[in-house]
Scaffold this motif. Sequence first.
Motif, PDB file in Angstrom:
ATOM      1  N   VAL A   1       2.700 -19.449  -5.746  1.00  0.00           N
ATOM      2  CA  VAL A   1       1.709 -18.404  -6.023  1.00  0.00           C
ATOM      3  C   VAL A   1       1.115 -17.885  -4.717  1.00  0.00           C
ATOM      4  O   VAL A   1       0.886 -16.678  -4.550  1.00  0.00           O
ATOM      5  N   GLN A   2       0.869 -18.813  -3.784  1.00  0.00           N
ATOM      6  CA  GLN A   2       0.353 -18.409  -2.466  1.00  0.00           C
ATOM      7  C   GLN A   2       1.328 -17.451  -1.791  1.00  0.00           C
ATOM      8  O   GLN A   2       0.931 -16.416  -1.247  1.00  0.00           O
ATOM      9  N   GLN A   3       2.609 -17.750  -1.825  1.00  0.00           N
ATOM     10  CA  GLN A   3       3.605 -16.903  -1.179  1.00  0.00           C
ATOM     11  C   GLN A   3       3.784 -15.576  -1.905  1.00  0.00           C
ATOM     12  O   GLN A   3       4.103 -14.562  -1.266  1.00  0.00           O
ATOM     13  N   VAL A   4       3.589 -15.565  -3.215  1.00  0.00           N
ATOM     14  CA  VAL A   4       3.643 -14.302  -3.971  1.00  0.00           C
ATOM     15  C   VAL A   4       2.665 -13.301  -3.363  1.00  0.00           C
ATOM     16  O   VAL A   4       2.984 -12.124  -3.159  1.00  0.00           O
ATOM     17  N   PHE A   5       1.470 -13.804  -3.053  1.00  0.00           N
ATOM     18  CA  PHE A   5       0.445 -12.931  -2.485  1.00  0.00           C
ATOM     19  C   PHE A   5       0.722 -12.630  -1.015  1.00  0.00           C
ATOM     20  O   PHE A   5       0.604 -11.482  -0.575  1.00  0.00           O
ATOM     21  N   GLU A   6       1.099 -13.648  -0.252  1.00  0.00           N
ATOM     22  CA  GLU A   6       1.349 -13.454   1.181  1.00  0.00           C
ATOM     23  C   GLU A   6       2.485 -12.471   1.428  1.00  0.00           C
ATOM     24  O   GLU A   6       2.402 -11.636   2.332  1.00  0.00           O
ATOM     25  N   LYS A   7       3.527 -12.553   0.628  1.00  0.00           N
ATOM     26  CA  LYS A   7       4.682 -11.685   0.802  1.00  0.00           C
ATOM     27  C   LYS A   7       4.546 -10.390   0.014  1.00  0.00           C
ATOM     28  O   LYS A   7       5.405  -9.511   0.090  1.00  0.00           O
TER      29      LYS A   7
END
Length: 699
Positions: free
Chosen positions: A352-358
Amino acid sequence: MSIKKSILVRVRLVFLFVCLFACAIVYKIVHIQFLDGDKWKNISNERRIFYKPVHATRGNILSDNESILATSLPFYRVAFDPAVAKPEVFNAGVDSLAMLLSRFYGDKSADYYRRKMKNARHSGKRYVRLNSRQIGYQDKKLMSRWPIFREGKNKGGVIFEKVEKRFKPFGILAERTIGFINEDKNGAGLEYSFNGNLSGVDGEALFERIAGGSKPIYDGTEVKPQHGYDIKTTLNVNLQDVAESALYKALERTDAEYGTVILMEVKTGEIKAIANLGKTKGGYIEDYNYAVGNQGRTEPGSTFKLASMMALFEHRPDISLTDTVDAGDGRYRIKNTIMTDAKINGYGKITVQQVFEKSSNIGIAKLMEQYFGHEQQAYVDYLNKFGLNSTLGFQMDGEAVPYMKSPQDKDWYGTTLTSMSIGYELKLSPLHTLAFYNAVANNGVLIQPIIVKEIRKVDEVVQSFQTRVLNEKICSDATLKKLKLMLEGVVENGTARSIRNADYKIAGKTGTARKVKNGRYVREYSTSFAGYFPADNPKYSCIVIIDSPKGVNVYGSDVAAPVFKELADKAYALDLAMHKPMHERVVPDKESLPVVEAGSLDDLKLIYNNLGVSTRAGVTEEDWVKVEPQRRSLEFKPNPVLQNKVPDVVGMTLRDALYILGNQHLKVDVQGMGKRVKKQSLAPGTDINEEKTITIILG
């Protein structure tokens, strides 16, 4: 009757008629002069003498440190009543006065001005404007010493007509924000929004109509004007200058259509800089307030993903940043449309963190479908709770009203939920988006942005404006913690890595939204970056919008984020309170020295120098050293790595140990937990004649 008699009768009748008509005229003259004289004298006076407004001096617009952003300066037009001066005064001075007027204005000859004044005096004119050009106060003082004029208004006939002009000492700085107001009371910006305070109250004075114009009569009945109040804004001149400069360079480099920047203090809501530049044939000018008005209200794109994630965490607090989402191969069908990600082959399974970061569109869409697919109204209710569907009540006129759909609307389609979640099918102004990001930085407190701090009458504060809280808590602390980690991750690991730096941390989100033309999305973009800094203790929040950039790199990270960084660097440099304190360099005792037994000479030097620890190198030829603590310093002893000999890696980090042992063609078996090597199975200096395995124990 003969012809002669007939003619005589006619002549006598005509003569009699003429006499009667003449008597009637005489009678009328006598009647008007004596019987109705007072009546007509009063009418004459009423038409000749009249009251005329005397305009009040407009108030000043000030910056946060009371530098003048806009003020009214007195200018004058020079007029003349040629009948006032005595003949000897007029005749003695008219030639010299004409010569001085010709030299001063430089447009006509001395003979022209002499004839103009003499002709006016001869014809009985009581008012003649000598030149339409406006002069300043110092020129007025100079002219007051000229022949005839030096006699003053009552004896010399000089008339200095005061005309006030709006002057901006900083030129075009914050031009659209300062704004204007015209004679019809229409305008824009602060001049228009606070016109009631700035304009004051006009007075009035008695004027007399005379040949060629009118002149004032000071008989004691005049009403003095009440001058306008000053307004003190929150704008900082230095930050405003940087914002405009950085924005201008970015627009020029990308040939964009327009851009806007807003910098705001997190706790107070005070706007420190607001720049708006639109494209014209001659470059870029402040032609419209895109930050606040309807023309700047657009689909926000990926910056809106923060609101979607806030709704998700509020709806399902059990969702963790380490939970995974399958973003697939970069293409995802939703009803009859295909949603794509920026990465061509997709991101696959990510957290979920990477969904937002990317900034994965597919990742966000899948989360929305999973948790709001059957509760779409709940998603909209969260957005309303966050204040995204309400105006902010900003101090300047023309604030854009947010546009947001509801499941009850006819144009709510099967794809609307997922489209809204990534910033489409809704519209927000840049100021509205910034207020939302500012609330996250402000621990969930949504406040009303302000741009005017005080209204003043000279040094007396007539009215002051304080921060107004619109929502005490837009979401839970648990949600805020997750959002802040994601926003910091965007800069540390995600789409805005290019603006991270070592001095302070930035938290924010990039945005790249496709634009609509003729009802279709085209490959033109509105790019943005919204965030705050320093991330660990936010002082400022900021948003940058650059519309329709051209070129190869047209994403928010390439276009808008660098403008944010330039302004943030300047704000950080100017505000010493944000700087980390520099601790005094101390000389430690042996007991307090950090214990690092071995490692790379260059790495250890860098670490100890940053810690302020004194070091001495016994031998500087070797790349690898042992560390021996002395009384007040550390001494580096050589730890040579010899060919075909087992090296000494005790005290080294696992990374260094693996590097050295691997170069010696040793197989390594790692045991234990810890940061450094405590033991090694093969003694240092042992010959390596065949392939061997060495066991190292961490501790």
